[in-house]
Motif scaffolding. Structure first.
Motif, PDB file in Angstrom:
ATOM      1  N   GLY A 143      -3.869  -4.260  -0.357  1.00 49.17           N
ATOM      2  CA  GLY A 143      -3.315  -2.903  -0.420  1.00 49.17           C
ATOM      3  C   GLY A 143      -3.586  -2.295  -1.789  1.00 49.17           C
ATOM      4  N   GLY A 144      -3.613  -0.971  -1.856  1.00 46.21           N
ATOM      5  CA  GLY A 144      -3.993  -0.266  -3.078  1.00 46.21           C
ATOM      6  C   GLY A 144      -3.165  -0.633  -4.298  1.00 46.21           C
ATOM      7  N   VAL A 145      -1.867  -0.929  -4.106  1.00 44.75           N
ATOM      8  CA  VAL A 145      -0.992  -1.228  -5.247  1.00 44.75           C
ATOM      9  C   VAL A 145      -1.405  -2.537  -5.930  1.00 44.75           C
ATOM     10  CG1 VAL A 145       1.413  -1.430  -6.005  1.00 44.75           C
ATOM     11  CG2 VAL A 145       0.865   0.010  -4.057  1.00 44.75           C
ATOM     12  N   GLY A 160      -0.027   6.192  -8.323  1.00 41.86           N
ATOM     13  CA  GLY A 160       0.002   4.807  -8.809  1.00 41.86           C
ATOM     14  C   GLY A 160      -0.800   4.593 -10.084  1.00 41.86           C
ATOM     15  N   PRO A 161      -2.087   4.919 -10.070  1.00 40.73           N
ATOM     16  CA  PRO A 161      -2.890   4.693 -11.277  1.00 40.73           C
ATOM     17  C   PRO A 161      -2.399   5.513 -12.465  1.00 40.73           C
ATOM     18  CG  PRO A 161      -4.287   5.157  -9.365  1.00 40.73           C
ATOM     19  CD  PRO A 161      -2.887   5.390  -8.937  1.00 40.73           C
ATOM     20  N   SER A 171       0.847  -1.198   0.000  1.00 38.97           N
ATOM     21  CA  SER A 171       0.000   0.000   0.000  1.00 38.97           C
ATOM     22  C   SER A 171       0.878   1.242   0.000  1.00 38.97           C
ATOM     23  CB  SER A 171      -0.915  -0.030   1.222  1.00 38.97           C
ATOM     24  OG  SER A 171      -0.158   0.166   2.380  1.00 38.97           O
ATOM     25  N   GLY A 172       0.259   2.390   0.290  1.00 35.49           N
ATOM     26  CA  GLY A 172       1.024   3.624   0.331  1.00 35.49           C
ATOM     27  C   GLY A 172       1.905   3.713   1.571  1.00 35.49           C
ATOM     28  N   GLY A 173       1.557   2.961   2.613  1.00 37.90           N
ATOM     29  CA  GLY A 173       2.312   3.031   3.863  1.00 37.90           C
ATOM     30  C   GLY A 173       3.052   1.753   4.216  1.00 37.90           C
ATOM     31  N   GLU A 202       0.666   3.845 -13.933  1.00 35.03           N
ATOM     32  CA  GLU A 202       0.245   2.646 -14.668  1.00 35.03           C
ATOM     33  C   GLU A 202      -0.343   3.028 -16.038  1.00 35.03           C
ATOM     34  OE1 GLU A 202      -2.785   0.148 -12.853  1.00 35.03           O
ATOM     35  OE2 GLU A 202      -2.350  -1.449 -14.283  1.00 35.03           O
ATOM     36  N   GLY A 246       3.713   1.802  -2.778  1.00 37.09           N
ATOM     37  CA  GLY A 246       2.778   2.830  -3.235  1.00 37.09           C
ATOM     38  C   GLY A 246       3.412   4.219  -3.147  1.00 37.09           C
ATOM     39  N   PHE A 290       5.582   4.725  -6.166  1.00 35.46           N
ATOM     40  CA  PHE A 290       4.754   5.101  -7.320  1.00 35.46           C
ATOM     41  C   PHE A 290       4.362   6.576  -7.206  1.00 35.46           C
ATOM     42  CE2 PHE A 290       4.078   0.602  -8.368  1.00 35.46           C
ATOM     43  CZ  PHE A 290       3.844   0.633  -9.735  1.00 35.46           C
ATOM     44  N   ASP A 291       3.932   6.997  -6.009  1.00 34.07           N
ATOM     45  CA  ASP A 291       3.480   8.377  -5.819  1.00 34.07           C
ATOM     46  C   ASP A 291       4.615   9.379  -6.037  1.00 34.07           C
ATOM     47  OD1 ASP A 291       0.947   7.435  -5.243  1.00 34.07           O
ATOM     48  OD2 ASP A 291       1.235   7.460  -3.075  1.00 34.07           O
ATOM     49  N   SER A 332      -4.037  -3.217  -7.116  1.00 34.17           N
ATOM     50  CA  SER A 332      -4.946  -2.991  -8.241  1.00 34.17           C
ATOM     51  C   SER A 332      -4.175  -2.788  -9.546  1.00 34.17           C
ATOM     52  CB  SER A 332      -5.867  -1.806  -7.960  1.00 34.17           C
ATOM     53  OG  SER A 332      -5.105  -0.689  -7.643  1.00 34.17           O
ATOM     54  N   ASN A 333      -2.843  -2.717  -9.470  1.00 29.63           N
ATOM     55  CA  ASN A 333      -2.021  -2.559 -10.675  1.00 29.63           C
ATOM     56  C   ASN A 333      -2.106  -3.820 -11.544  1.00 29.63           C
ATOM     57  OD1 ASN A 333       0.640  -2.920 -12.207  1.00 29.63           O
ATOM     58  ND2 ASN A 333       0.742  -0.784 -11.607  1.00 29.63           N
ATOM     59  N   THR A 350      -8.252  -1.843  -0.817  1.00 31.02           N
ATOM     60  CA  THR A 350      -7.879  -0.532  -0.288  1.00 31.02           C
ATOM     61  C   THR A 350      -8.526  -0.376   1.094  1.00 31.02           C
ATOM     62  OG1 THR A 350      -9.751   0.400  -1.442  1.00 31.02           O
ATOM     63  CG2 THR A 350      -7.658   0.493  -2.577  1.00 31.02           C
ATOM     64  N   ASP A 351      -8.249   0.737   1.759  1.00 32.66           N
ATOM     65  CA  ASP A 351      -8.709   0.885   3.141  1.00 32.66           C
ATOM     66  C   ASP A 351     -10.226   0.945   3.229  1.00 32.66           C
ATOM     67  OD1 ASP A 351      -6.153   0.712   3.885  1.00 32.66           O
ATOM     68  OD2 ASP A 351      -5.896   2.841   4.366  1.00 32.66           O
TER      69      ASP A 351
HETATM   70  O1  KG4 Z   1      -4.131   0.749   0.372  1.00 32.99           O
HETATM   71  P1  KG4 Z   1      -4.239   2.142  -0.145  1.00 32.99           P
HETATM   72  O2  KG4 Z   1      -5.529   2.563  -0.797  1.00 32.99           O
HETATM   73  O3  KG4 Z   1      -4.016   3.196   0.987  1.00 32.99           O
HETATM   74  C1  KG4 Z   1      -2.986   3.190   1.914  1.00 32.99           C
HETATM   75  O4  KG4 Z   1      -1.819   3.353   1.539  1.00 32.99           O
HETATM   76  O5  KG4 Z   1      -3.320   3.034   3.094  1.00 32.99           O
HETATM   77  O6  KG4 Z   1      -3.033   2.358  -1.144  1.00 32.99           O
HETATM   78  C2  KG4 Z   1      -2.815   3.568  -1.796  1.00 32.99           C
HETATM   79  C3  KG4 Z   1      -1.566   3.442  -2.623  1.00 32.99           C
HETATM   80  C4  KG4 Z   1      -1.128   4.753  -3.215  1.00 32.99           C
HETATM   81  O7  KG4 Z   1       0.259   4.913  -3.006  1.00 32.99           O
HETATM   82  C5  KG4 Z   1      -1.459   4.599  -4.695  1.00 32.99           C
HETATM   83  O8  KG4 Z   1      -0.620   5.354  -5.537  1.00 32.99           O
HETATM   84  C6  KG4 Z   1      -1.262   3.112  -4.888  1.00 32.99           C
HETATM   85  O9  KG4 Z   1      -1.797   2.530  -3.718  1.00 32.99           O
HETATM   86  N1  KG4 Z   1      -1.974   2.615  -6.076  1.00 32.99           N
HETATM   87  C7  KG4 Z   1      -1.363   2.073  -7.154  1.00 32.99           C
HETATM   88  C8  KG4 Z   1      -2.384   1.787  -8.095  1.00 32.99           C
HETATM   89  N2  KG4 Z   1      -3.583   2.156  -7.543  1.00 32.99           N
HETATM   90  C9  KG4 Z   1      -3.306   2.654  -6.298  1.00 32.99           C
HETATM   91  N3  KG4 Z   1      -0.075   1.818  -7.396  1.00 32.99           N
HETATM   92  C10 KG4 Z   1       0.229   1.273  -8.604  1.00 32.99           C
HETATM   93  N4  KG4 Z   1      -0.675   0.978  -9.560  1.00 32.99           N
HETATM   94  C11 KG4 Z   1      -1.995   1.227  -9.356  1.00 32.99           C
HETATM   95  N5  KG4 Z   1      -2.889   0.951 -10.307  1.00 32.99           N
END
Ligand code: KG4
Ligand code: ZN
Length: 362
Positions: A281-283, A186-187, A142-144, A190, A169, A172-173, A285-286, A313-314
């Motif tokens: 975690g959000g990543v 991230g998105p 994820s982002g963290g 991608e 994440g 990516f950011d 979804s890549n 995601t959260d």
């Molecule tokens: O789990 P999450 O929604 O929130 C927390 O970090 O708690 O993850 C968010 C992270 C962000 O850094 C975002 O850029 C990344 O997930 N993310 C992606 C994609 N979609 C979201 N990273 C790469 N590819 C994606 N498609």
């Protein structure tokens, strides 16, 4: 044991969320309501999460979300068997919002309060969705957080590896930010990568070949920054090529780390006939990474479980479910339970060596 109905609350980062989840007597999970307010637009102008803005937005939205979740599920407060709130890890100002509200409801209804580790929420999500048996391997990206956990049971985790600097994440950011792409990156990375040449830039594959399950992304991010600095101008094609080359380096590294983690899992659990890899975690979804997880887990003889996007995601359904699993085992918490901004799932794992500027990502 009869059915358990739990209200779950999540305010640890930039999503405000409430959910009602039922654990049936046979252990099956059911989501009765699941509502999320994403604060993305509140933070977008700053290119990242601003803790003070996040905390204020949680205070503003949580009441309304709880009311909506209760109405959506047609459940009244006196039908609840417990209230679960994320108690860490996360931003302290945010954690306090759901914890105070959750404790107040538990006190007023005279029902158990469950202080949930956010990472345990992610870790147990596949059991809310289906019949996934312990032990299994979790990759949380994820982002963290970026870590492998061996999930042995409720409250029983062993960290196999973690990032020694940035989370995936976050990488990516940061790459998106230095290319002028909007947050969250991230998105965007991608999407841009789809038009790019993944071979144009030879970015490093951090820790590839190392005999552990750790990750590192700050060197890769620096290499991207240097490559961008070296370009006379930054055309749309340059952006696409940087993104594609970065994503290729990420995939290569993640595949290598994943193979190590499969081996480490098997060395702990030789007898697990059909083990499962869970990715959350959000990543997750890549799309490139999803394909990689499918190929690598198949090759290694692991089943793959990737929750749908809104449960990757959260969200608060995962918090309510972790609460239900804990309550079913009699694991309840006191009303003076303190929020824990840092709270590793596996308390005996020491921080990864060389942990980054902000310390090891729990
Ligand atoms: O789990 P999450 O929604 O929130 C927390 O970090 O708690 O993850 C968010 C992270 C962000 O850094 C975002 O850029 C990344 O997930 N993310 C992606 C994609 N979609 C979201 N990273 C790469 N590819 C994606 N498609
Ligand atoms: Zn999370």
């Amino acid at each position: 044991m009869s059915a358990i109905t739990i209200l779950g609350l999540e305010t640890s980062c930039d999503e405000t969320a409430a959910s009602l989840v039922r654990r049936h007597a046979d252990g099956r999970g059911e989501i009765l309501a699941n509502v999320v307010y994403s604060q993305l637009l509140d933070h977008a102008p700053y290119g990242g999460v601003v803790p003070e803005i996040a905390a204020r937005a949680h205070v503003q939205h949580l009441d309304g979300l709880i009311a909506k979740a209760m109405a959506d599920s047609n459940i009244s407060f006196d039908q609840l068997n417990g209230v679960a709130a994320t108690a860490g890890p996360g931003l302290l100002g945010g954690l306090l919002v759901a914890m105070m509200e959750g404790k107040a409801i538990a006190l007023a209804q005279d029902i158990p309060f469950l202080a949930i580790n956010h990472l345990e929420g992610h870790a147990l999500t596949p059991r809310l969705l289906g019949d996934v048996q312990f032990p299994y391997l979790l990759l949380l990206i994820s982002g963290g957080h970026t870590q492998f956990q061996l999930v042995q049971g409720v409250g029983r985790y062993r960290r196999l590896g973690t990032t020694i600097d940035d989370a995936l994440g976050e990488a990516f950011d940061k790459v998106a930010k230095l290319l002028g792409l909007p947050y969250p990156g991230g998105p965007e990375v991608e999407k841009a990568a789809r038009q790019g040449n993944p071979q144009r830039f030879a970015f490093p594959r951090p820790l590839k070949g190392r005999d552990d399950c750790n990750f590192s992304f700050s060197g890769l991010k620096t290499a991207v920054r240097e490559a961008v600095r070296g370009l006379p101008t930054l055309s749309q094609q340059d952006v696409a090529d940087v993104c594609a080359s970065f994503q290729a380096a990420v995939c290569d590294t993640v595949a290598d780390r994943l193979r190590r983690a499969f081996t480490a899992f098997r060395s702990h659990h030789h007898n697990s006939a059909a083990p499962t890899l869970v990715v959350a975690g959000g990543v997750a979804s890549n799309q490139r990474l999803r394909t990689l997880f499918e190929v690598e887990s198949k090759n290694a003889g692991f089943a793959l479980s990737v929750p749908p996007f809104d449960l990757c995601t959260d969200n608060a359904a995962m918090i309510a479910w972790a609460g239900a699993e804990r309550l079913a085992l009699g694991l309840v918490d006191e009303l003076d339970f303190a929020a824990k901004p840092r709270w590793p799932l596996d308390a005996i794992s020491i921080p990864a060596y060389g942990s980054g500027r902000l310390g090891a990502k729990a």
